[in-house]
Motif scaffolding. Structure first.
Motif, PDB file in Angstrom:
ATOM      1  N   PRO A   1     -74.202  23.899 -88.127  1.00  0.00           N
ATOM      2  CA  PRO A   1     -74.528  22.937 -87.498  1.00  0.00           C
ATOM      3  C   PRO A   1     -73.738  22.437 -86.183  1.00  0.00           C
ATOM      4  O   PRO A   1     -72.529  22.745 -86.015  1.00  0.00           O
ATOM      5  N   LEU A   2     -74.510  21.797 -85.174  1.00  0.00           N
ATOM      6  CA  LEU A   2     -73.653  21.469 -84.134  1.00  0.00           C
ATOM      7  C   LEU A   2     -72.840  20.570 -84.158  1.00  0.00           C
ATOM      8  O   LEU A   2     -73.052  19.433 -85.104  1.00  0.00           O
ATOM      9  N   ALA A   3     -71.733  20.346 -83.486  1.00  0.00           N
ATOM     10  CA  ALA A   3     -70.709  19.432 -83.481  1.00  0.00           C
ATOM     11  C   ALA A   3     -71.339  18.033 -83.336  1.00  0.00           C
ATOM     12  O   ALA A   3     -72.347  17.920 -82.254  1.00  0.00           O
ATOM     13  N   LEU A   4     -71.110  17.039 -83.750  1.00  0.00           N
ATOM     14  CA  LEU A   4     -71.642  15.616 -83.426  1.00  0.00           C
ATOM     15  C   LEU A   4     -70.980  14.903 -82.320  1.00  0.00           C
ATOM     16  O   LEU A   4     -71.365  14.054 -81.814  1.00  0.00           O
ATOM     17  N   THR A   5     -69.977  15.543 -81.700  1.00  0.00           N
ATOM     18  CA  THR A   5     -69.331  15.084 -80.184  1.00  0.00           C
ATOM     19  C   THR A   5     -70.207  15.322 -79.179  1.00  0.00           C
ATOM     20  O   THR A   5     -70.897  16.290 -79.127  1.00  0.00           O
ATOM     21  N   ARG A   6     -69.887  14.493 -78.025  1.00  0.00           N
ATOM     22  CA  ARG A   6     -70.808  14.748 -77.077  1.00  0.00           C
ATOM     23  C   ARG A   6     -70.464  15.998 -76.506  1.00  0.00           C
ATOM     24  O   ARG A   6     -69.262  16.296 -76.033  1.00  0.00           O
ATOM     25  N   PRO A   7     -71.095  16.853 -75.573  1.00  0.00           N
ATOM     26  CA  PRO A   7     -70.966  17.941 -74.944  1.00  0.00           C
ATOM     27  C   PRO A   7     -70.126  17.592 -73.992  1.00  0.00           C
ATOM     28  O   PRO A   7     -70.335  16.575 -73.201  1.00  0.00           O
ATOM     29  N   THR A   8     -69.139  18.178 -73.390  1.00  0.00           N
ATOM     30  CA  THR A   8     -68.337  17.979 -72.227  1.00  0.00           C
ATOM     31  C   THR A   8     -68.892  18.830 -71.121  1.00  0.00           C
ATOM     32  O   THR A   8     -69.623  19.932 -71.206  1.00  0.00           O
ATOM     33  N   ARG A   9     -68.849  18.246 -69.858  1.00  0.00           N
ATOM     34  CA  ARG A   9     -69.308  18.857 -68.569  1.00  0.00           C
ATOM     35  C   ARG A   9     -68.302  20.000 -68.352  1.00  0.00           C
ATOM     36  O   ARG A   9     -67.149  19.942 -68.561  1.00  0.00           O
ATOM     37  N   ALA A  10     -68.996  20.670 -67.540  1.00  0.00           N
ATOM     38  CA  ALA A  10     -68.116  21.915 -67.022  1.00  0.00           C
ATOM     39  C   ALA A  10     -67.347  21.434 -65.972  1.00  0.00           C
ATOM     40  O   ALA A  10     -67.503  20.290 -65.257  1.00  0.00           O
ATOM     41  N   ALA A  11     -66.080  22.040 -65.454  1.00  0.00           N
ATOM     42  CA  ALA A  11     -65.143  21.544 -64.603  1.00  0.00           C
ATOM     43  C   ALA A  11     -65.969  21.639 -63.316  1.00  0.00           C
ATOM     44  O   ALA A  11     -66.664  22.783 -63.174  1.00  0.00           O
ATOM     45  N   PRO A  12     -65.619  20.934 -62.146  1.00  0.00           N
ATOM     46  CA  PRO A  12     -66.400  20.847 -61.099  1.00  0.00           C
ATOM     47  C   PRO A  12     -65.963  22.248 -60.082  1.00  0.00           C
ATOM     48  O   PRO A  12     -64.741  22.681 -60.420  1.00  0.00           O
ATOM     49  N   ARG A  13     -66.786  22.705 -59.361  1.00  0.00           N
ATOM     50  CA  ARG A  13     -66.414  24.308 -58.796  1.00  0.00           C
ATOM     51  C   ARG A  13     -65.489  23.551 -57.666  1.00  0.00           C
ATOM     52  O   ARG A  13     -65.864  22.585 -56.979  1.00  0.00           O
ATOM     53  N   SER A  14     -64.873  24.698 -57.118  1.00  0.00           N
ATOM     54  CA  SER A  14     -64.140  24.260 -55.764  1.00  0.00           C
ATOM     55  C   SER A  14     -64.963  24.223 -54.557  1.00  0.00           C
ATOM     56  O   SER A  14     -66.312  24.812 -54.738  1.00  0.00           O
ATOM     57  N   ALA A  15     -64.797  23.292 -53.548  1.00  0.00           N
ATOM     58  CA  ALA A  15     -65.694  22.991 -52.257  1.00  0.00           C
ATOM     59  C   ALA A  15     -65.398  24.247 -51.402  1.00  0.00           C
ATOM     60  O   ALA A  15     -64.888  23.918 -50.284  1.00  0.00           O
ATOM     61  N   ALA A  16     -65.866  25.546 -51.443  1.00  0.00           N
ATOM     62  CA  ALA A  16     -66.174  26.536 -50.644  1.00  0.00           C
ATOM     63  C   ALA A  16     -67.195  26.300 -49.655  1.00  0.00           C
ATOM     64  O   ALA A  16     -68.073  25.732 -50.138  1.00  0.00           O
ATOM     65  N   THR A  17     -66.761  26.517 -48.571  1.00  0.00           N
ATOM     66  CA  THR A  17     -67.840  26.376 -47.418  1.00  0.00           C
ATOM     67  C   THR A  17     -68.531  27.455 -47.081  1.00  0.00           C
ATOM     68  O   THR A  17     -69.427  27.464 -46.453  1.00  0.00           O
ATOM     69  N   GLY A  18     -67.936  28.346 -47.438  1.00  0.00           N
ATOM     70  CA  GLY A  18     -68.488  29.841 -46.963  1.00  0.00           C
ATOM     71  C   GLY A  18     -67.912  30.312 -45.691  1.00  0.00           C
ATOM     72  O   GLY A  18     -68.493  31.273 -45.153  1.00  0.00           O
ATOM     73  N   ALA A  19     -67.302  29.456 -44.720  1.00  0.00           N
ATOM     74  CA  ALA A  19     -66.706  29.730 -43.622  1.00  0.00           C
ATOM     75  C   ALA A  19     -65.509  30.937 -43.480  1.00  0.00           C
ATOM     76  O   ALA A  19     -65.155  30.951 -44.636  1.00  0.00           O
ATOM     77  N   LEU A  20     -65.673  31.643 -42.717  1.00  0.00           N
ATOM     78  CA  LEU A  20     -64.654  32.883 -42.676  1.00  0.00           C
ATOM     79  C   LEU A  20     -63.340  32.310 -42.242  1.00  0.00           C
ATOM     80  O   LEU A  20     -63.290  31.476 -41.471  1.00  0.00           O
ATOM     81  N   ASN A  21     -62.322  32.892 -42.803  1.00  0.00           N
ATOM     82  CA  ASN A  21     -60.990  32.622 -42.256  1.00  0.00           C
ATOM     83  C   ASN A  21     -60.753  33.347 -40.663  1.00  0.00           C
ATOM     84  O   ASN A  21     -61.286  34.410 -40.603  1.00  0.00           O
ATOM     85  N   ARG A  22     -60.089  32.644 -39.832  1.00  0.00           N
ATOM     86  CA  ARG A  22     -59.929  33.271 -38.549  1.00  0.00           C
ATOM     87  C   ARG A  22     -58.303  34.061 -38.817  1.00  0.00           C
ATOM     88  O   ARG A  22     -57.306  33.243 -38.902  1.00  0.00           O
ATOM     89  N   TYR A  23     -58.302  35.168 -38.496  1.00  0.00           N
ATOM     90  CA  TYR A  23     -57.127  36.098 -38.347  1.00  0.00           C
ATOM     91  C   TYR A  23     -56.826  36.669 -36.915  1.00  0.00           C
ATOM     92  O   TYR A  23     -57.790  36.707 -36.083  1.00  0.00           O
ATOM     93  N   THR A  24     -55.587  36.313 -36.394  1.00  0.00           N
ATOM     94  CA  THR A  24     -55.246  36.717 -35.015  1.00  0.00           C
ATOM     95  C   THR A  24     -54.245  37.918 -34.987  1.00  0.00           C
ATOM     96  O   THR A  24     -53.495  37.661 -35.996  1.00  0.00           O
ATOM     97  N   ASP A  25     -54.166  38.756 -33.928  1.00  0.00           N
ATOM     98  CA  ASP A  25     -53.108  39.596 -33.899  1.00  0.00           C
ATOM     99  C   ASP A  25     -52.120  38.929 -33.048  1.00  0.00           C
ATOM    100  O   ASP A  25     -52.370  38.747 -31.687  1.00  0.00           O
ATOM    101  N   ASP A  26     -50.855  38.716 -33.598  1.00  0.00           N
ATOM    102  CA  ASP A  26     -49.906  37.966 -32.827  1.00  0.00           C
ATOM    103  C   ASP A  26     -48.667  39.140 -32.775  1.00  0.00           C
ATOM    104  O   ASP A  26     -48.165  39.796 -33.246  1.00  0.00           O
TER     105      ASP A  26
END
Length: 77
Positions: A52-77
Motif C-alpha cells: 500500500p502507498l504511504a498515507l503521507t502527502r507526497p513531497t515535491r521535487a527540489a527546484p531546479r537551478s536557474a540555468a539561463t542557457g547563456a554561454l560563459n565568456r572566456y578571455t585570453d589575458d
C-alpha cells in the motif's frame, strides 16, 4: 493478421495443494477450448500484492537551478 484472445481467472488460494486443484480444473477447460483452438495454452503465475502507498502527502521535487542557457565568456589575458 494475428490475434491473441485472453481469458483471465484470478484465484485466491491458501497453499500449493489448493492451487494444483485449480490448475487441474483449468486444464480440463483448456482441453475443451483446444477442440476449437488447438494452439491454446495455459499459463499459471503467482501474483504478488502491491504494497500500500504511504498515507503521507507526497513531497515535491527540489527546484531546479536557474540555468539561463547563456554561454560563459572566456578571455585570453
Amino acid at each position: 493478421m494475428r490475434l491473441c484472445g485472453q481469458i483471465t481467472v484470478e484465484l485466491n488460494v491458501g497453499d500449493y495443494i489448493e492451487a494444483a486443484d485449480h490448475q487441474k480444473r483449468l486444464e480440463g477447460i483448456l482441453r475443451q477450448v483446444r477442440d476449437a483452438y488447438p494452439d491454446a495454452t495455459l499459463a499459471m503465475r503467482e501474483r504478488r500484492q502491491r504494497k500500500p502507498l504511504a498515507l503521507t502527502r507526497p513531497t515535491r521535487a527540489a527546484p531546479r537551478s536557474a540555468a539561463t542557457g547563456a554561454l560563459n565568456r572566456y578571455t585570453d589575458d
